[in-house]
Design a protein around this motif. Structure first.
Motif, PDB file in Angstrom:
ATOM      1  N   GLY A 109       0.817  -1.212   0.000  1.00 31.60           N
ATOM      2  CA  GLY A 109       0.000   0.000   0.000  1.00 31.60           C
ATOM      3  C   GLY A 109       0.847   1.256   0.000  1.00 31.60           C
ATOM      4  N   THR A 110       0.485   2.191   0.873  1.00 30.25           N
ATOM      5  CA  THR A 110       1.244   3.437   1.034  1.00 30.25           C
ATOM      6  C   THR A 110       1.767   3.494   2.460  1.00 30.25           C
ATOM      7  OG1 THR A 110      -0.256   4.486  -0.544  1.00 30.25           O
ATOM      8  CG2 THR A 110       1.189   5.938   0.723  1.00 30.25           C
ATOM      9  N   PRO A 111       2.873   2.818   2.722  1.00 32.48           N
ATOM     10  CA  PRO A 111       3.362   2.733   4.102  1.00 32.48           C
ATOM     11  C   PRO A 111       3.881   4.074   4.595  1.00 32.48           C
ATOM     12  CG  PRO A 111       4.966   1.796   2.604  1.00 32.48           C
ATOM     13  CD  PRO A 111       3.761   2.114   1.786  1.00 32.48           C
ATOM     14  N   SER A 112       3.730   4.307   5.882  1.00 28.87           N
ATOM     15  CA  SER A 112       4.251   5.521   6.501  1.00 28.87           C
ATOM     16  C   SER A 112       5.764   5.419   6.646  1.00 28.87           C
ATOM     17  CB  SER A 112       3.621   5.700   7.883  1.00 28.87           C
ATOM     18  OG  SER A 112       4.039   4.642   8.747  1.00 28.87           O
ATOM     19  N   PRO A 113       6.448   6.536   6.845  1.00 31.23           N
ATOM     20  CA  PRO A 113       7.899   6.485   7.085  1.00 31.23           C
ATOM     21  C   PRO A 113       8.265   5.601   8.272  1.00 31.23           C
ATOM     22  CG  PRO A 113       7.225   8.728   6.594  1.00 31.23           C
ATOM     23  CD  PRO A 113       5.965   7.926   6.713  1.00 31.23           C
ATOM     24  N   GLY A 114       7.412   5.633   9.331  1.00 28.07           N
ATOM     25  CA  GLY A 114       7.697   4.795  10.494  1.00 28.07           C
ATOM     26  C   GLY A 114       7.626   3.322  10.169  1.00 28.07           C
ATOM     27  N   ARG A 115       6.623   2.943   9.372  1.00 22.17           N
ATOM     28  CA  ARG A 115       6.492   1.525   9.005  1.00 22.17           C
ATOM     29  C   ARG A 115       7.652   1.093   8.113  1.00 22.17           C
ATOM     30  NH1 ARG A 115       1.520  -1.262   6.082  1.00 22.17           N
ATOM     31  NH2 ARG A 115       1.338   0.810   5.208  1.00 22.17           N
ATOM     32  N   CYS A 116       8.079   1.957   7.228  1.00 27.90           N
ATOM     33  CA  CYS A 116       9.236   1.638   6.377  1.00 27.90           C
ATOM     34  C   CYS A 116      10.506   1.503   7.214  1.00 27.90           C
ATOM     35  CB  CYS A 116       9.424   2.718   5.317  1.00 27.90           C
ATOM     36  SG  CYS A 116       8.171   2.680   4.016  1.00 27.90           S
ATOM     37  N   ALA A 117      10.641   2.354   8.226  1.00 26.71           N
ATOM     38  CA  ALA A 117      11.812   2.256   9.099  1.00 26.71           C
ATOM     39  C   ALA A 117      11.844   0.910   9.815  1.00 26.71           C
ATOM     40  CB  ALA A 117      11.808   3.400  10.104  1.00 26.71           C
ATOM     41  N   VAL A 118      10.664   0.448  10.273  1.00 33.43           N
ATOM     42  CA  VAL A 118      10.591  -0.862  10.920  1.00 33.43           C
ATOM     43  C   VAL A 118      10.922  -1.967   9.913  1.00 33.43           C
ATOM     44  CG1 VAL A 118       9.060  -2.495  12.068  1.00 33.43           C
ATOM     45  CG2 VAL A 118       8.948  -0.070  12.646  1.00 33.43           C
ATOM     46  N   ALA A 119      10.442  -1.818   8.679  1.00 34.39           N
ATOM     47  CA  ALA A 119      10.700  -2.818   7.642  1.00 34.39           C
ATOM     48  C   ALA A 119      12.185  -2.986   7.394  1.00 34.39           C
ATOM     49  CB  ALA A 119       9.995  -2.418   6.348  1.00 34.39           C
ATOM     50  N   LEU A 120      12.944  -1.908   7.489  1.00 38.04           N
ATOM     51  CA  LEU A 120      14.383  -1.956   7.247  1.00 38.04           C
ATOM     52  C   LEU A 120      15.123  -2.755   8.309  1.00 38.04           C
ATOM     53  CD1 LEU A 120      14.735   1.742   6.144  1.00 38.04           C
ATOM     54  CD2 LEU A 120      15.209  -0.241   4.707  1.00 38.04           C
ATOM     55  N   LEU A 121      14.456  -3.045   9.415  1.00 33.23           N
ATOM     56  CA  LEU A 121      15.028  -3.892  10.452  1.00 33.23           C
ATOM     57  C   LEU A 121      14.399  -5.278  10.450  1.00 33.23           C
ATOM     58  CD1 LEU A 121      16.992  -3.974  12.875  1.00 33.23           C
ATOM     59  CD2 LEU A 121      15.103  -3.179  14.313  1.00 33.23           C
ATOM     60  N   VAL A 122      13.084  -5.335  10.244  1.00 30.77           N
ATOM     61  CA  VAL A 122      12.351  -6.598  10.340  1.00 30.77           C
ATOM     62  C   VAL A 122      12.629  -7.505   9.137  1.00 30.77           C
ATOM     63  CG1 VAL A 122      10.040  -7.616  10.275  1.00 30.77           C
ATOM     64  CG2 VAL A 122      10.530  -5.728  11.831  1.00 30.77           C
ATOM     65  N   LEU A 123      12.615  -6.955   7.928  1.00 29.76           N
ATOM     66  CA  LEU A 123      12.761  -7.805   6.746  1.00 29.76           C
ATOM     67  C   LEU A 123      14.142  -8.457   6.653  1.00 29.76           C
ATOM     68  CD1 LEU A 123      10.762  -5.788   4.057  1.00 29.76           C
ATOM     69  CD2 LEU A 123      10.003  -7.611   5.581  1.00 29.76           C
ATOM     70  N   PRO A 124      15.250  -7.740   6.928  1.00 34.08           N
ATOM     71  CA  PRO A 124      16.541  -8.448   6.973  1.00 34.08           C
ATOM     72  C   PRO A 124      16.589  -9.494   8.078  1.00 34.08           C
ATOM     73  CG  PRO A 124      16.886  -6.091   6.719  1.00 34.08           C
ATOM     74  CD  PRO A 124      15.432  -6.285   7.020  1.00 34.08           C
ATOM     75  N   SER A 125      15.932  -9.223   9.219  1.00 36.00           N
ATOM     76  CA  SER A 125      15.897 -10.212  10.306  1.00 36.00           C
ATOM     77  C   SER A 125      15.132 -11.452   9.875  1.00 36.00           C
ATOM     78  CB  SER A 125      15.256  -9.595  11.550  1.00 36.00           C
ATOM     79  OG  SER A 125      16.006  -8.498  12.032  1.00 36.00           O
ATOM     80  N   GLY A 126      14.010 -11.251   9.176  1.00 34.81           N
ATOM     81  CA  GLY A 126      13.244 -12.384   8.679  1.00 34.81           C
ATOM     82  C   GLY A 126      14.031 -13.217   7.683  1.00 34.81           C
ATOM     83  N   TRP A 127      14.784 -12.543   6.817  1.00 36.01           N
ATOM     84  CA  TRP A 127      15.613 -13.256   5.841  1.00 36.01           C
ATOM     85  C   TRP A 127      16.682 -14.080   6.569  1.00 36.01           C
ATOM     86  CZ3 TRP A 127      15.449 -13.381   0.417  1.00 36.01           C
ATOM     87  CH2 TRP A 127      16.541 -14.006  -0.194  1.00 36.01           C
ATOM     88  N   MET A 190      13.432   9.026   3.477  1.00 39.28           N
ATOM     89  CA  MET A 190      14.421   9.361   4.494  1.00 39.28           C
ATOM     90  C   MET A 190      14.943   8.113   5.221  1.00 39.28           C
ATOM     91  SD  MET A 190      16.276  11.717   5.715  1.00 39.28           S
ATOM     92  CE  MET A 190      15.446  13.195   5.137  1.00 39.28           C
ATOM     93  N   PRO A 191      14.069   7.178   5.692  1.00 38.76           N
ATOM     94  CA  PRO A 191      14.605   5.960   6.313  1.00 38.76           C
ATOM     95  C   PRO A 191      15.472   5.146   5.361  1.00 38.76           C
ATOM     96  CG  PRO A 191      12.267   6.214   6.808  1.00 38.76           C
ATOM     97  CD  PRO A 191      12.600   7.234   5.771  1.00 38.76           C
ATOM     98  N   ALA A 192      15.091   5.133   4.083  1.00 39.33           N
ATOM     99  CA  ALA A 192      15.869   4.369   3.112  1.00 39.33           C
ATOM    100  C   ALA A 192      17.267   4.951   2.942  1.00 39.33           C
ATOM    101  CB  ALA A 192      15.144   4.342   1.771  1.00 39.33           C
ATOM    102  N   VAL A 193      17.326   6.267   2.807  1.00 39.08           N
ATOM    103  CA  VAL A 193      18.633   6.915   2.682  1.00 39.08           C
ATOM    104  C   VAL A 193      19.452   6.709   3.949  1.00 39.08           C
ATOM    105  CG1 VAL A 193      19.790   9.141   2.421  1.00 39.08           C
ATOM    106  CG2 VAL A 193      17.795   8.608   1.009  1.00 39.08           C
ATOM    107  N   ALA A 194      18.786   6.785   5.102  1.00 42.10           N
ATOM    108  CA  ALA A 194      19.488   6.583   6.370  1.00 42.10           C
ATOM    109  C   ALA A 194      20.062   5.180   6.462  1.00 42.10           C
ATOM    110  CB  ALA A 194      18.534   6.840   7.536  1.00 42.10           C
ATOM    111  N   THR A 195      19.352   4.180   5.939  1.00 41.73           N
ATOM    112  CA  THR A 195      19.853   2.806   5.968  1.00 41.73           C
ATOM    113  C   THR A 195      21.106   2.656   5.118  1.00 41.73           C
ATOM    114  OG1 THR A 195      17.669   1.879   6.382  1.00 41.73           O
ATOM    115  CG2 THR A 195      19.296   0.416   5.372  1.00 41.73           C
ATOM    116  N   VAL A 196      21.087   3.236   3.927  1.00 40.19           N
ATOM    117  CA  VAL A 196      22.262   3.163   3.056  1.00 40.19           C
ATOM    118  C   VAL A 196      23.459   3.849   3.716  1.00 40.19           C
ATOM    119  CG1 VAL A 196      23.207   3.828   0.824  1.00 40.19           C
ATOM    120  CG2 VAL A 196      20.847   3.014   0.982  1.00 40.19           C
ATOM    121  N   VAL A 197      23.203   5.014   4.323  1.00 39.96           N
ATOM    122  CA  VAL A 197      24.283   5.731   5.008  1.00 39.96           C
ATOM    123  C   VAL A 197      24.799   4.926   6.201  1.00 39.96           C
ATOM    124  CG1 VAL A 197      24.832   7.802   6.340  1.00 39.96           C
ATOM    125  CG2 VAL A 197      23.471   7.986   4.245  1.00 39.96           C
TER     126      VAL A 197
END
Length: 524
Positions: A109-127, A190-197
């Motif tokens: 859908g249209t995830p919020s920045p907060g949900r995307c920030a959580v995804a950047l931690l949860v999805l690698p953990s799930g993998w 912003m969370p995506a750029v922060a993850t790359v950095v």
């Protein structure tokens, strides 16, 4: 993007695209070795899964992608396993179903920045959890772990010394998730750029501050690779060629000579003439010889694969029996049910027997070696335990002659670079028919590979290093961290569901009205 999603209304077409998308990371492994592609290879799969109309469909997309991933990274097994490779891919692909559901849950859908920030931690953990489960020896072991594609990247090898190949997988998935967010979610960049950095910063920090192996000695190790030997008496012919190649090492001041897996096809107790010939080679070269015996033992029932050290006076008494066997290749799981596999592919006609413990051997010149046999070099924990037990050099004895003209020999040789970097110990990967390779304590390649067309003996000047890497000291902490993240996620979801159930549906309260009878607007 929307046009592409409309074209995937057919479940079968969508499943096929998911399988193809899941297969893309195979290009990051040898032979292609497109290591840089790893950081975007999951993006098509992620974008497809996030567009799933339901959580159930997202789980199916995860399953199909996992099937494609596993079949691609194990495609070289097709001549041996035939239809079994697809059955195994389908069964183990189920592990990615929860991961697919999580992708849609946090990126759909249209995830919020907060949900995307959580995804950047949860999805690698799930993998990482998926990789942990499928790395169990009975499910095929940790072949094709995503982070293993970074074996030739110096900064990645430094990260491996901190958290092993698991840390590399976590960061690769995190960067892929960030790339998918940058492409598909405009309001959460912003969370995506922060993850790359943050990934770049973590790599830089590891490069600057992680303990480095301190070179404190050198040793000369020779690898004997006899090449392809065909014929009715191939075991005898191979031994003769190995003997001839080893004699070329006389006068080259070597400390150890290493032969590949199954280099001796007879039990040495039953063939003392072979022991005497190897001992003569040890006297002539001035070095102990580590051979690998694949035969039925005379002192106990069954066939074993064993690393045996032979000195100038014969066997030294140091012996290591292979502990982790290849499913179907060296034993058949539940043989009473799946024994018919021997009539379909090249499955083991008789189960090999397992060893019970790892062994560190004392070689002449004060060198301590930790042997691993073939499949075992894929397991980070085994090389880590050898380093903890005081091994100066890790030794992998292997044979991939069955897969000579596939990507398997190169993929197998690359794993030794990661084991060396993780432990801060040099590693020798010696094979019968190539690819043989040697790596320094930081995972750097020492000299050229001995390819699948080579039959030779080569001496390597191997630097020695001691000290303890962070991975050896703290073990699989990225996996433990991922498990904590997922446990916290499950606890949070449970609490949220419990609150919703206790609170019941919200009451229908009519909107407040102004003095004129119209509904109040915010601010009134």
């Amino acid at each position: 993007m929307r046009m592409f999603e409309r074209r995937l209304t057919s479940p079968w077409r969508r499943s096929a695209v998911a399988a193809l998308a899941g297969a893309l990371p195979v290009l990051t492994f040898p032979a292609p070795s497109l290591w840089w592609f790893a950081y975007v290879a999951l993006v098509p799969w992620l974008l497809l899964v996030r567009s799933a109309p339901t959580g159930r469909r997202a789980a199916y997309d995860g399953w199909c992608g996992g099937f494609g991933y596993l079949v691609a990274v194990h495609h070289w097994l097709l001549p041996s396993l035939h239809v079994f490779i697809f059955l195994i891919g389908a069964l183990l692909g189920l592990l990615w179903m929860p991961w697919g559901w999580l992708v849609r849950r946090y990126l759909g859908g249209t995830p919020s920045p907060g949900r995307c920030a959580v995804a950047l931690l949860v999805l690698p953990s799930g993998w990482l959890l998926v990789e942990l489960v499928r790395s169990w020896q009975g499910l095929g072991g940790p072949w094709g772990i995503l982070g293993a594609g970074q074996w030739q990247v110096a900064p990645a090898l430094r990260l491996a010394s901190v958290g092993g190949v698991w840390l590399l997988s976590f960061l690769v998935v995190a960067v892929n998730v960030a790339a998918a967010v940058l492409i598909a979610v405009r309001g959460a960049r912003m969370p995506a750029v922060a993850t790359v950095v943050a990934t770049a910063a973590a790599t830089t920090a590891a490069w600057a501050w992680a303990p480095r192996p301190q070179i404190d000695g050198r040793t000369r190790i020779a690898v004997v690779q006899p090449g392809v030997v065909a014929g009715r008496d191939s075991a005898e012919l191979r031994f003769d060629r190995e003997e001839r190649l080893t004699r070329r090492l006389v006068g080259q001041d070597v400390d150890l000579v290493v032969w590949g897996e199954s280099s001796v096809g007879y039990d040495l107790a039953g063939r003392p003439d072979l022991s005497r010939r190897i001992a003569a080679l040890s006297r002539a070269t001035g070095a102990d010889v580590l051979v690998n015996v694949d035969a039925r033992r005379s002192d106990r029932p069954g066939i074993y694969k064993s690393s045996v050290l032979i000195g100038p006076n014969g066997p030294t008494g140091d012996r290591y029996d292979k502990m982790r066997l290849v499913p179907f290749g060296e034993y058949i799981p539940a043989r009473s049910v799946l024994g018919w596999a021997t009539s379909v592919g090249k499955a083991a006609g008789e189960d090999r027997r397992r060893g019970t413990e790892q062994v560190v051997m004392n070689v002449g010149h004060g060198l301590r070696i930790g042997p691993l046999i073939c499949f075992e070099t894929a397991f980070p924990d085994m090389s880590r335990h050898l380093a903890e037990d005081g091994a100066d050099v890790l030794l992998g004895q292997s044979s991939t002659s069955t897969f000579q003209h596939s990507w398997a020999p190169e993929q197998h040789a690359s794993l030794a670079a990661l084991r060396a970097a993780e432990t801060g110990r040099p590693m020798v990967h010696a094979t019968l028919t190539g690819v043989s390779a040697v790596y320094g304590p930081g995972g750097q390649r020492l000299g050229p590979w001995l390819g699948t067309g080579a039959d030779t003996a080569r001496v390597y000047d191997v630097p020695l290093a001691h000290g303890t890497t962070l991975y050896v000291r703290y073990g699989d902490w990225p996996v433990h961290t991922a498990l904590l993240v997922l446990a916290a996620l499950c606890a949070g979801e449970g609490v949220r569901a419990l609150r919703t159930r206790r609170g019941g549906p919200e009451p229908l309260v009519p909107p407040a009205r102004t003095a004129h009878g119209s509904p109040a607007r915010p601010g009134h």
